[in-house]
Motif scaffolding. Structure first.
Motif, PDB file in Angstrom:
ATOM      1  N   LYS A   3     -11.414  32.573-109.190  1.00 41.41           N
ATOM      2  CA  LYS A   3     -10.199  33.136-108.597  1.00 41.41           C
ATOM      3  C   LYS A   3      -9.230  32.001-108.271  1.00 41.41           C
ATOM      4  O   LYS A   3      -9.646  30.949-107.784  1.00 41.41           O
ATOM      5  CB  LYS A   3     -10.505  33.874-107.293  1.00 41.41           C
ATOM      6  N   ILE A   4      -7.949  32.268-108.499  1.00 38.55           N
ATOM      7  CA  ILE A   4      -6.903  31.328-108.119  1.00 38.55           C
ATOM      8  C   ILE A   4      -5.883  32.099-107.290  1.00 38.55           C
ATOM      9  O   ILE A   4      -5.275  33.054-107.771  1.00 38.55           O
ATOM     10  CB  ILE A   4      -6.215  30.699-109.339  1.00 38.55           C
ATOM     11  N   ALA A   5      -5.727  31.689-106.037  1.00 38.03           N
ATOM     12  CA  ALA A   5      -4.734  32.283-105.146  1.00 38.03           C
ATOM     13  C   ALA A   5      -3.566  31.314-105.029  1.00 38.03           C
ATOM     14  O   ALA A   5      -3.752  30.154-104.661  1.00 38.03           O
ATOM     15  CB  ALA A   5      -5.339  32.546-103.771  1.00 38.03           C
ATOM     16  N   ILE A   6      -2.384  31.798-105.363  1.00 41.53           N
ATOM     17  CA  ILE A   6      -1.185  30.984-105.233  1.00 41.53           C
ATOM     18  C   ILE A   6      -0.415  31.487-104.025  1.00 41.53           C
ATOM     19  O   ILE A   6       0.051  32.631-103.997  1.00 41.53           O
ATOM     20  CB  ILE A   6      -0.306  31.057-106.501  1.00 41.53           C
ATOM     21  N   TYR A   7      -0.324  30.624-103.023  1.00 45.76           N
ATOM     22  CA  TYR A   7       0.413  30.940-101.797  1.00 45.76           C
ATOM     23  C   TYR A   7       1.778  30.274-101.921  1.00 45.76           C
ATOM     24  O   TYR A   7       1.872  29.056-102.059  1.00 45.76           O
ATOM     25  CB  TYR A   7      -0.370  30.420-100.590  1.00 45.76           C
ATOM     26  N   GLY A   8       2.825  31.095-101.946  1.00 43.75           N
ATOM     27  CA  GLY A   8       4.144  30.520-102.144  1.00 43.75           C
ATOM     28  C   GLY A   8       5.239  31.322-101.482  1.00 43.75           C
ATOM     29  O   GLY A   8       4.999  32.312-100.795  1.00 43.75           O
ATOM     30  N   ASN A   9       6.462  30.859-101.733  1.00 43.09           N
ATOM     31  CA  ASN A   9       7.620  31.483-101.105  1.00 43.09           C
ATOM     32  C   ASN A   9       8.826  31.539-102.045  1.00 43.09           C
ATOM     33  O   ASN A   9       9.952  31.650-101.599  1.00 43.09           O
ATOM     34  CB  ASN A   9       7.983  30.741 -99.815  1.00 43.09           C
TER      35      ASN A   9
END
Length: 126
Positions: free
Chosen positions: A86-92
């Motif tokens: 799994k790859i979680a990308i936390y961004g804005n």
């Protein structure tokens, strides 16, 4: 003279054959940034047979990539493609959400974009 802060910080945690990789990307990433980070990731994953990797990418301070660095990122993803769970990308930024969708075409694991850090972390743990 105006100096711009950029780079990648990395955290690697291993529990048996499961890896938790956290990356914080800052500024505009360069080829030199990948020359430093790639051997660290390669070395950590090479020591385990069939590793399963969950990744948290904090892109809240990421501005983008130089062209060669974007290529380095793509090659790194392809090289370890089957190792990503799994790859979680936390961004804005809206382009980061699009990037997560495109990345899913090249990575065998799941990729999701999150605007809240706790949501990203909870998804990785599920």
């Amino acid at each position: 003279m105006n100096s711009m802060k950029h780079g990648l910080s990395i955290g690697i945690e291993r529990i048996d054959s499961e890896f938790f990789l956290s990356l914080k990307a800052i500024g505009t990433l360069t080829h030199a940034d990948y020359e430093v980070i790639t051997p660290l990731i390669d070395s950590a994953l090479a020591s385990v047979k069939e590793p399963k990797v969950n990744v948290l990418i904090d892109g809240t301070e990421l501005e983008g990539w130089e062209l060669r660095a974007a290529w380095d990122d793509f090659k790194l993803g392809l090289k370890h493609n089957n190792e990503f769970n799994k790859i979680a990308i936390y961004g804005n930024k809206s382009w980061q959400k699009t990037l997560a969708k495109v990345g899913a075409w090249f990575i065998s694991g799941e990729i999701k974009f999150f605007e809240e850090l706790t949501d990203a972390a909870n998804w990785l743990k599920s």
